[in-house]
Write an enzyme that holds these catalytic residues in place. Structure first.
Site, short mmCIF file in Angstrom:
data_model
loop_
_atom_site.label_atom_id
_atom_site.label_comp_id
_atom_site.label_asym_id
_atom_site.label_seq_id
_atom_site.Cartn_x
_atom_site.Cartn_y
_atom_site.Cartn_z
N TYR A 2 -33.74 70.09 -34.88
CA TYR A 2 -32.65 70.76 -35.98
C TYR A 2 -32.67 72.01 -36.19
O TYR A 2 -31.82 72.73 -36.80
CB TYR A 2 -32.88 69.84 -37.29
CG TYR A 2 -32.78 68.58 -37.44
CD1 TYR A 2 -32.30 67.78 -36.51
CD2 TYR A 2 -32.86 67.91 -38.77
CE1 TYR A 2 -32.48 66.29 -36.23
CE2 TYR A 2 -32.91 66.66 -38.76
CZ TYR A 2 -32.82 65.67 -37.52
OH TYR A 2 -32.72 64.29 -37.65
N HIS A 51 -39.10 61.95 -31.55
CA HIS A 51 -37.63 61.76 -31.96
C HIS A 51 -37.04 60.80 -31.15
O HIS A 51 -35.98 60.10 -31.50
CB HIS A 51 -37.24 63.11 -31.80
CG HIS A 51 -35.78 63.59 -32.40
ND1 HIS A 51 -35.77 64.79 -33.16
CD2 HIS A 51 -34.87 62.67 -32.92
CE1 HIS A 51 -34.56 64.58 -33.93
NE2 HIS A 51 -33.95 63.32 -33.68
#
Ligand code: NAP
Length: 248
Positions: free
Chosen positions: A49, A108
């Site tokens: 992010y 992730h």
């Protein structure tokens, strides 16, 4: 706030605040600080992010004791080539956030050499840099495979769960292996008219709650930790206000 117990006895706040798609260098700092002020004690970020530094700064400036805040970050796929790249990725996350440890750190995606990356996470876990380790976007087959073949069973699996994608099978298999399910995109990213869905509106009217509150309450009652994202202060408050009713 209500908490759930992870398989290593750590407790995780039942609702988290997500910062996906909120830019760094200001907006994530403001949103995280506002969320902490609204009462969130669980923040979900990721290396991917690119806003771990804003999250870390907001936590420092919040004046809230670090031990009271549960912070998750995630290893992005480029750092899942092998054990060493994963080690570097974990160190980079810690450095960017300015934090001494993460409460939870996730793979992730099930990409690259994720078994070696997992072993690097196990090492950081033993060193106390990561208080719990888990995965994200692992289908049940991958999850079971990893859980059966590692020293540390993942504490968490963060997957998409919302009324349009209910994940019954994932819930069964994760629960069977003692893995806490987390819901990303609990509001389906606001798509497909979720906030005006007739059934959800009707349920909301029955309890005098918004559609968002019905969705989050439904997840928590299923034993799932939702990660809700909003940049609006009134919605931050609204999304936390789900502990005073029970869906039948
Ligand atoms: P989401 O939480 O399902 O939806 C966010 C959208 O809903 C935003 O457009 C937000 O708008 C709106 N919203 C929030 N609360 C609302 C309310 N009470 N009423 C009306 N609209 C509302 O989507 P998400 O951000 O994709 O997912 C949540 C978190 O999950 C992320 O931030 C991230 O931490 C995590 N995530 C993880 C993965 C993964 O691969 N592990 C993938 C995606 C997301 P405003 O901001 O304008 O209020």
């Amino acid at each position: 706030m209500k908490t759930f117990e992870l398989n290593n006895k750590q407790r995780i706040p039942a609702v988290g605040f997500g910062v996906f798609m909120i830019p760094n260098d200001g907006p994530t700092y403001d949103a995280t600080l506002a969320a902490l002020k609204a009462g969130y004690r669980h923040i979900d970020t990721a290396a991917g992010y690119c806003n771990e530094s804003d999250v870390g700064k907001a936590i420092k400036d919040s004046g809230i004791d670090r031990s009271e805040i549960f912070i998750t970050s995630k290893l992005w796929v480029q750092d899942m080539m092998d054990y060493e790249s994963a080690q570097k990725g974990i160190e980079a996350s810690l450095e960017k956030s300015g934090l001494e440890y993460f409460d939870l750190y996730l793979l992730h995606q099930a990409c690259g050499d994720y078994f070696s990356a997992w072993r690097a996470m196990e090492t950081a876990y033993q060193e106390g840099k990561l208080k719990a380790i888990g995965v994200s976007n692992f289908y049940p087959d991958r999850l079971v495979d990893l859980a059966l073949d590692t020293d540390v069973v993942p504490a968490v699996n963060q997957v998409e769960v919302n009324p349009f994608h209910q994940q019954d099978a994932a819930l069964i298999y994760n629960t069977k292996y003692g893995v806490q399910l987390e819901a990303w995109a609990p509001f389906a990213e606001g798509k497909n008219g979720i906030f005006t869905n007739e059934t959800l509106v009707e349920i909301g009217n029955k309890y005098n709650k918004s559609v968002g509150q019905v969705i989050l309450r439904w997840l928590v009652q299923r034993g799932i930790v939702p990660l809700a994202k909003t940049v609006r202060k009134e919605r931050m408050q609204e999304n936390l206000n789900i502990f005073d009713f029970e869906l039948s």
